[in-house]
Write a protein that holds these residues in place. Structure first.
Motif, PDB file in Angstrom:
ATOM      1  N   THR A 101       0.780  -1.123  -0.067  1.00 62.63           N
ATOM      2  CA  THR A 101      -0.080  -0.047  -0.047  1.00 62.63           C
ATOM      3  C   THR A 101       0.867   1.252   0.014  1.00 62.63           C
ATOM      4  N   ALA A 102       2.073   1.391   0.731  1.00 63.45           N
ATOM      5  CA  ALA A 102       2.952   2.220   0.726  1.00 63.45           C
ATOM      6  C   ALA A 102       3.456   2.789  -0.671  1.00 63.45           C
ATOM      7  N   LEU A 103       3.835   1.760  -1.510  1.00 61.94           N
ATOM      8  CA  LEU A 103       4.093   2.025  -2.729  1.00 61.94           C
ATOM      9  C   LEU A 103       3.079   2.714  -3.408  1.00 61.94           C
ATOM     10  N   LEU A 104       1.796   2.163  -3.644  1.00 63.29           N
ATOM     11  CA  LEU A 104       0.736   2.766  -4.229  1.00 63.29           C
ATOM     12  C   LEU A 104       0.641   4.322  -3.911  1.00 63.29           C
ATOM     13  N   VAL A 105       0.613   4.336  -2.578  1.00 63.10           N
ATOM     14  CA  VAL A 105       0.566   5.843  -2.193  1.00 63.10           C
ATOM     15  C   VAL A 105       1.458   6.848  -2.598  1.00 63.10           C
ATOM     16  N   LEU A 106       3.093   6.280  -2.402  1.00 59.77           N
ATOM     17  CA  LEU A 106       4.046   7.052  -3.175  1.00 59.77           C
ATOM     18  C   LEU A 106       3.901   7.390  -4.600  1.00 59.77           C
ATOM     19  N   ARG A 107       3.280   6.354  -5.333  1.00 58.51           N
ATOM     20  CA  ARG A 107       3.098   6.431  -6.815  1.00 58.51           C
ATOM     21  C   ARG A 107       2.159   7.574  -6.952  1.00 58.51           C
ATOM     22  N   ALA A 108       0.949   7.697  -6.207  1.00 54.83           N
ATOM     23  CA  ALA A 108      -0.195   8.612  -6.240  1.00 54.83           C
ATOM     24  C   ALA A 108       0.446   9.793  -6.030  1.00 54.83           C
ATOM     25  N   VAL A 109       1.221  10.030  -5.091  1.00 54.47           N
ATOM     26  CA  VAL A 109       1.778  11.350  -4.627  1.00 54.47           C
ATOM     27  C   VAL A 109       2.756  11.957  -5.647  1.00 54.47           C
ATOM     28  N   VAL A 110       3.558  11.159  -6.423  1.00 52.73           N
ATOM     29  CA  VAL A 110       4.410  11.629  -7.306  1.00 52.73           C
ATOM     30  C   VAL A 110       3.450  11.944  -8.576  1.00 52.73           C
ATOM     31  N   ILE A 111       2.537  11.273  -8.848  1.00 61.26           N
ATOM     32  CA  ILE A 111       1.770  11.622 -10.003  1.00 61.26           C
ATOM     33  C   ILE A 111       1.046  12.882  -9.593  1.00 61.26           C
ATOM     34  N   ILE A 112       0.332  12.854  -8.628  1.00 61.52           N
ATOM     35  CA  ILE A 112      -0.319  14.494  -8.252  1.00 61.52           C
ATOM     36  C   ILE A 112       0.679  15.405  -8.307  1.00 61.52           C
ATOM     37  N   CYS A 113       2.001  15.372  -7.796  1.00 66.71           N
ATOM     38  CA  CYS A 113       3.015  16.342  -7.727  1.00 66.71           C
ATOM     39  C   CYS A 113       3.382  17.018  -9.333  1.00 66.71           C
ATOM     40  N   ILE A 114       3.440  15.849 -10.183  1.00 69.69           N
ATOM     41  CA  ILE A 114       3.808  16.093 -11.582  1.00 69.69           C
ATOM     42  C   ILE A 114       2.731  17.110 -12.165  1.00 69.69           C
ATOM     43  N   PHE A 115       1.293  16.463 -12.006  1.00 69.07           N
ATOM     44  CA  PHE A 115       0.208  17.187 -12.698  1.00 69.07           C
ATOM     45  C   PHE A 115       0.189  18.736 -11.978  1.00 69.07           C
ATOM     46  N   LEU A 116       0.532  18.857 -10.657  1.00 75.65           N
ATOM     47  CA  LEU A 116       0.261  20.085 -10.022  1.00 75.65           C
ATOM     48  C   LEU A 116       1.329  21.196 -10.602  1.00 75.65           C
ATOM     49  N   ILE A 117       2.716  20.551 -10.699  1.00 67.98           N
ATOM     50  CA  ILE A 117       3.674  21.494 -11.553  1.00 67.98           C
ATOM     51  C   ILE A 117       3.211  21.793 -12.702  1.00 67.98           C
ATOM     52  N   LEU A 118       2.706  20.742 -13.694  1.00 66.05           N
ATOM     53  CA  LEU A 118       2.351  21.168 -15.113  1.00 66.05           C
ATOM     54  C   LEU A 118       1.017  22.111 -14.940  1.00 66.05           C
ATOM     55  N   ARG A 215       7.154  21.606 -22.751  1.00 63.88           N
ATOM     56  CA  ARG A 215       6.093  22.724 -22.810  1.00 63.88           C
ATOM     57  C   ARG A 215       5.008  22.373 -23.422  1.00 63.88           C
ATOM     58  N   LEU A 216       4.907  21.209 -23.991  1.00 65.84           N
ATOM     59  CA  LEU A 216       3.677  20.783 -24.763  1.00 65.84           C
ATOM     60  C   LEU A 216       2.687  20.316 -23.633  1.00 65.84           C
ATOM     61  N   PHE A 217       3.228  19.768 -22.386  1.00 70.45           N
ATOM     62  CA  PHE A 217       2.206  19.321 -21.316  1.00 70.45           C
ATOM     63  C   PHE A 217       1.967  20.351 -20.247  1.00 70.45           C
ATOM     64  N   PHE A 218       2.520  21.552 -20.394  1.00 68.03           N
ATOM     65  CA  PHE A 218       2.253  23.000 -19.684  1.00 68.03           C
ATOM     66  C   PHE A 218       1.012  23.627 -20.353  1.00 68.03           C
ATOM     67  N   GLY A 219      -0.265  22.769 -20.335  1.00 68.27           N
ATOM     68  CA  GLY A 219      -1.399  23.357 -20.936  1.00 68.27           C
ATOM     69  C   GLY A 219      -1.153  23.901 -22.384  1.00 68.27           C
ATOM     70  N   HIS A 220      -0.268  23.478 -23.121  1.00 65.49           N
ATOM     71  CA  HIS A 220       0.050  23.907 -24.406  1.00 65.49           C
ATOM     72  C   HIS A 220      -1.355  23.399 -25.384  1.00 65.49           C
ATOM     73  N   MET A 221      -2.138  24.689 -25.783  1.00 65.83           N
ATOM     74  CA  MET A 221      -3.516  24.123 -26.340  1.00 65.83           C
ATOM     75  C   MET A 221      -3.333  23.678 -27.805  1.00 65.83           C
ATOM     76  N   GLU A 222      -2.708  22.547 -27.879  1.00 65.71           N
ATOM     77  CA  GLU A 222      -2.730  21.704 -29.419  1.00 65.71           C
ATOM     78  C   GLU A 222      -2.704  20.091 -29.110  1.00 65.71           C
ATOM     79  N   VAL A 223      -2.598  19.583 -30.230  1.00 66.90           N
ATOM     80  CA  VAL A 223      -2.729  17.993 -30.166  1.00 66.90           C
ATOM     81  C   VAL A 223      -1.534  17.410 -29.930  1.00 66.90           C
TER      82      VAL A 223
END
Length: 513
Positions: A101-118, A215-223
């Protein structure tokens, strides 16, 4: 027996090798001096060298901070000190293990942090094709053949407005940042797959994550953010297949998703063929080869065919016929003066009419074309193409192209570079994102060659740290900030909130006499 803290490749005649070849030792000074020279040239001609003066758009101390960091990280003594620090860090034993469970929590935290930075540094100044794609969606058009899946995601975001209670831009920003999470997760998995030692994996991940295409992943409105994320998944599963750890349907399916998102994926088709050819010696009967080819073809075409079928069932069948008309025009040229140029003319410029003005399109490998390629490569991955080319020549001389994985990456790089040579960037500087997958392929090739070519770890780390800092301070960080700031200085094309036609005519197009 190698003492603790010493890398095997650093041991020479019983002593630890500490010296870096003189030419490589002073190489950062030469390269950074050329980049600073290009910066001063760009300040005088931002229309020609639009990728080299990104510092001038920023307010306050940021330009001076980036310039100072770029200068410091080009000093050999400082780079050597940073190399020793990294080696000490890499040689430390890590017993950090997380399971369950600790590994799943750690992965979720990392994913959330990446998303928040972007999300925090996402673009707020939409330029280029963003308005055009939004207009198509507002007309109810669900897709175009060039980017069927990419535009459909725009369409889905617009339809979701009334159900989610959010505006179109917010939904699309969340989708783009989410694709960035997929991309960076694939990069991590790819680095772990390509390299065995921790220091190589860390450097590979950072070298692939920081170039300007991020920069494509920082909300760059393109495909292209969706497309690059799908391509990164394709590379990961393709290399897994080459390592005999997956079957062909997974890379073929990821290729199909990427093809559905953007038609430029066709230039990656030779690499898919290479996956089949590379394993041909293991196939004893022709029936097995036929099944392999059939399985690969089926899964590669499945996403696009399923999408077209879904569109017909949903009542959008009239767009399907138009899509193939558009495809014909892309492949064989426009049929009327309103059609925009797609392929660069090979034997001289072509004159046509745009918005009532007669304009001339530049031609293959002309001065304007070479300038655009120079700018786009610098802004997307300044350490990509040139590093890959130099190390590739050196590797060929040492006969180090025996790895199937390296040959696969080389095939992707060669054909995507060919794509960048023939596609016409109509929106001038705003079309930097057209060749993001090309830049990623070249950077992946350069990273693989860099970390495998040099027999001494210290040399590889020294160059990797410099290339990382070069990308960060000259290109990536200022480029991301230019997009995330509501106001920037008037220093060139990226200070314009929109792309008026007269700017286009001053860029890659010239008014005909």
């Amino acid at each position: 027996m190698i003492p603790a803290g010493m890398h095997s490749s650093d041991k020479i005649d019983g002593t630890r090798e500490r010296e870096i070849p003189v030419a490589l030792y002073w190489l950062p000074v030469v390269v950074s001096s050329a980049a600073f020279t290009a910066y001063f040239l760009a300040r005088r001609s931002p229309g020609l060298f639009w990728a080299f003066n990104l510092w001038d758009y920023l307010y306050g101390p940021l330009p001076y901070l980036f310039a100072a960091c770029a200068a410091v990280f080009s000093l050999p003594p400082f780079l050597k000190y940073m190399t020793r620090c990294f080696e000490r860090f890499a040689d430390r034993p890590f017993n950090f293990k997380v399971k369950g469970t600790a590994l799943l929590v750690l992965r979720a935290v990392v994913i959330i942090c990446i998303f928040l930075i972007l999300w925090t540094f996402r673009e707020v100044r939409y330029t280029g094709d963003a308005d055009f794609l939004k207009t198509l969606v507002s007309y109810g058009k669900p897709f175009r053949i060039q980017e069927a899946g990419g535009l459909f995601l725009f369409f889905a975001a617009a339809v979701s407005e009334k159900y989610l209670g959010l505006n179109f831009e917010t939904i699309l920003d969340a989708m783009i940042c989410g694709s960035g999470v997929i991309f960076f997760v694939c990069l991590y998995k790819l680095a772990c797959l390509l390299f065995e030692s921790t220091w190589q994996r860390l450097l590979a991940f950072v070298l692939l994550a920081v170039p300007g295409y991020s920069r494509l992943f920082f909300g760059h409105m393109e495909v292209y953010g969706f497309h690059l994320a799908a391509c990164s998944a394709y590379f990961y599963f393709a290399i897994l297949y080459l390592k005999r750890r997956r079957r062909i349907f997974l890379p073929a399916l990821c290729f199909g998703v990427a093809l559905w998102l953007h038609l430029s994926t066709l230039f990656l088709a030779p690499s898919l063929v290479y996956l089949i050819v590379e394993r041909r010696h293991e196939i004893r009967q022709s029936r097995e080869m036929i099944r392999l080819v059939a399985s690969c073809s089926f899964f590669a075409l499945l996403p696009a065919l399923s999408f077209l079928l879904a569109m017909e069932v949903s009542g959008y069948w009239n767009y399907i016929g138009q899509a193939f008309v558009d495809l014909t025009q892309i492949l064989f040229g426009g049929r009327n003066q309103a059609d925009l140029p797609v392929i660069i003319p090979f034997f001289g410029p072509r004159t046509y009419v745009y918005n009532g003005s007669q304009a001339t399109q530049y031609h293959f490998l002309s001065k304007d074309h070479m300038l655009f390629l120079l700018n786009s490569n610098f802004i997307l991955a300044p350490a990509g193409l040139l590093t890959a080319a130099v190390l590739l020549v050196a590797s060929i001389k040492k006969n180090k192209l025996s790895s199937p994985i390296l040959r696969f990456i080389l095939v992707t790089s060669v054909f995507m570079t060919a794509y960048s040579l023939v596609l016409y960037p109509f929106f001038w500087a705003y079309d930097w994102d057209l060749f993001s997958v090309t830049a990623f392929c070249n950077t992946l090739l350069a990273t693989h060659l860099l970390l495998h070519y040099f027999e001494r770890r210290r040399v590889a780390v020294y160059l990797a740290i410099y290339l990382l800092s070069f990308s960060l301070f000259f290109s990536s960080l200022p480029f991301i900030l230019v997009g995330s700031m509501k106001e920037v200085k008037e220093a060139g094309p990226f200070s314009l909130p929109r792309v008026p036609s007269d700017v286009l005519l001053k860029g890659t197009l010239r008014k005909a006499p």
